[in-house]
Each structure stands twice: as C-alpha cells, then as structure tokens.
Design a protein around this motif. Sequence first.
Motif, mmCIF file in Angstrom:
data_model
loop_
_atom_site.group_PDB
_atom_site.id
_atom_site.type_symbol
_atom_site.label_atom_id
_atom_site.label_comp_id
_atom_site.label_asym_id
_atom_site.label_seq_id
_atom_site.Cartn_x
_atom_site.Cartn_y
_atom_site.Cartn_z
ATOM 1 N N LEU A 174 4.193 -11.536 4.579
ATOM 2 C CA LEU A 174 2.970 -10.749 4.449
ATOM 3 C C LEU A 174 1.834 -11.448 5.171
ATOM 4 O O LEU A 174 1.684 -12.672 5.075
ATOM 5 N N GLN A 196 -4.629 -11.621 3.891
ATOM 6 C CA GLN A 196 -5.695 -10.602 3.936
ATOM 7 C C GLN A 196 -7.064 -11.221 3.974
ATOM 8 O O GLN A 196 -7.486 -12.056 3.347
ATOM 9 N N ASP A 252 2.138 -5.871 6.754
ATOM 10 C CA ASP A 252 0.961 -5.703 5.897
ATOM 11 C C ASP A 252 1.285 -5.549 4.416
ATOM 12 O O ASP A 252 0.444 -5.814 3.564
ATOM 13 N N SER A 253 2.502 -5.091 4.085
ATOM 14 C CA SER A 253 2.809 -4.846 2.676
ATOM 15 C C SER A 253 4.284 -5.089 2.387
ATOM 16 O O SER A 253 5.122 -5.099 3.290
ATOM 17 N N GLU A 254 4.564 -5.226 1.098
ATOM 18 C CA GLU A 254 5.949 -5.376 0.631
ATOM 19 C C GLU A 254 6.747 -4.108 0.922
ATOM 20 O O GLU A 254 7.952 -4.170 1.195
ATOM 21 N N VAL A 255 6.084 -2.973 0.892
ATOM 22 C CA VAL A 255 6.745 -1.697 1.190
ATOM 23 C C VAL A 255 7.269 -1.704 2.626
ATOM 24 O O VAL A 255 8.372 -1.222 2.893
ATOM 25 N N GLN A 256 6.510 -2.251 3.553
ATOM 26 C CA GLN A 256 6.952 -2.331 4.958
ATOM 27 C C GLN A 256 8.157 -3.256 5.096
ATOM 28 O O GLN A 256 9.055 -2.991 5.895
#
Length: 114
Positions: free
Chosen positions: A111, A114, A84-88
Amino acid sequence: MRNARYSKGRLLIVAAFALSASVFISGCQSATTPAVTAPGQIATDDAALAARVKQALVADSGLRSLPISVATYRGVVQLSGYVDSEVQIQKALAVTRGVPGAQSVSNDLHLRSQ
C-alpha cells in the motif's frame, strides 16, 4: 597385406574422431525442460505467461494505471509494486490467478503511504 593394415588403422582413427565429435556435438545441444502442468492447463514459457498476466492487468480498468511489475518463474507469478487500497491488491491477485498457466501467485504488492 600391408595396405590392408594401413586401411584398417586409418578407418579406426577416423571412427575414433567421428565418435568423439558426435559425443561433443550432442553434449552441446540445449536441453529444454518442458513445463510440468496438470491435465487441461496450458504449458507455456515464463515470458509468455508474464505477457498474458500484464495484458490481463491492463484490461482491468481499476488496475490499468497502477505500477505493478510482473515476474514469472516456472509458472509462479510474482506481483510487485504499490497500490492505493487492499481491494486493489485482492483484485490484482484474482485477475492473475485467472490467467491460464499461472500455477501460483506470490504477492509483493504494498500500500502506498497516504
């Protein structure tokens, strides 16, 4: 004298068959290549490494529910799937790099749209 020649010829034939059988059998043995590791690292096979990476990803609460596939080849871990995100993505890479035996990590995480 004739019997001695017969015995010697028979012995040579048996020795020739034994030698060829020995060469044939030794050629059929599997040759496992040991993993090349730096001192202090754990030498493992790819299946065990993949299992440890999957276990580490599942242990992280932020990554547990994500469809991340793990493939390994000679200590190189490839992560693929959708997050879901770049952080993940960064978290998955960091967790994977922390697993003993992971030589390097190839990122094929994408990613989700969305």
